[in-house]
Design an enzyme around this catalytic site. Sequence first.
Site, PDB file in Angstrom:
ATOM      1  N   HIS A   3       0.829  -1.219   0.000  1.00 42.72           N
ATOM      2  CA  HIS A   3       0.000   0.000   0.000  1.00 42.72           C
ATOM      3  C   HIS A   3       0.857   1.260   0.000  1.00 42.72           C
ATOM      4  CE1 HIS A   3      -2.080  -3.296   2.199  1.00 42.72           C
ATOM      5  NE2 HIS A   3      -3.001  -3.038   1.297  1.00 42.72           N
TER       6      HIS A   3
HETATM    7  S1  FES Z   1       1.625  -0.375   3.396  1.00 38.56           S
HETATM    8 FE1  FES Z   1       0.102  -1.828   3.786  1.00 38.56          FE
HETATM    9  S2  FES Z   1       1.232  -3.601   4.361  1.00 38.56           S
HETATM   10 FE2  FES Z   1       2.751  -2.085   3.984  1.00 38.56          FE
END
Ligand code: FES
Length: 172
Positions: free
Chosen positions: A134
């Site tokens: 993410h």
């Molecule tokens: S940013 Fe979501 S698991 Fe690393």
Amino acid sequence: MTKKNTETTDPARRDFLGTFTMAVAGGGVAAACVPFVSSMNPSSDVLERATVEIDLSGIPMGQEKTFPWQGKPVFVVHRTSAEIAEMGASPGGKEPVPDSQRVQKPEWLVVIGVCTHLGCVPNKTAQGWLCPCHGSVYDNSGRIISGPAPQNLHLPPYHFVSNDKILIGKSS
Ligand code: FES
């Protein structure tokens, strides 16, 4: 002919026999439990993996190597003097903490390579790490700079056993 009385009528003898029987039975139960109890102890290979010794001489300056420890990746980074200076001058991001509190020796950064958002393994970049899941960004001190991860990369317990060896899993 008189029948021989085989019953124990002496109360003291009866008490002794009762106690003796219970002691033998108790010992048997305890002996039967030993294999089960000892099977619950961690096996020696699990105990071994509780600590990992790392030879730092195999990690050139400017490079990172990953080592498994208790089922998690641990990133060990041999930082350059430029990275040390840059991290020393930065307070960090979302969870500010001085770089000096995250390292035992400035040239060696040791962090658990698990993103504090949902547990993905971040990829090394020149600036630190980027989580592929993410987009969380960590700096070269493992501090969270941006993205959804709420915390800095965690630090494992470790200590230097010599100038170029660390033991991960024990803080002293
Ligand atoms: S940013 Fe979501 S698991 Fe690393």
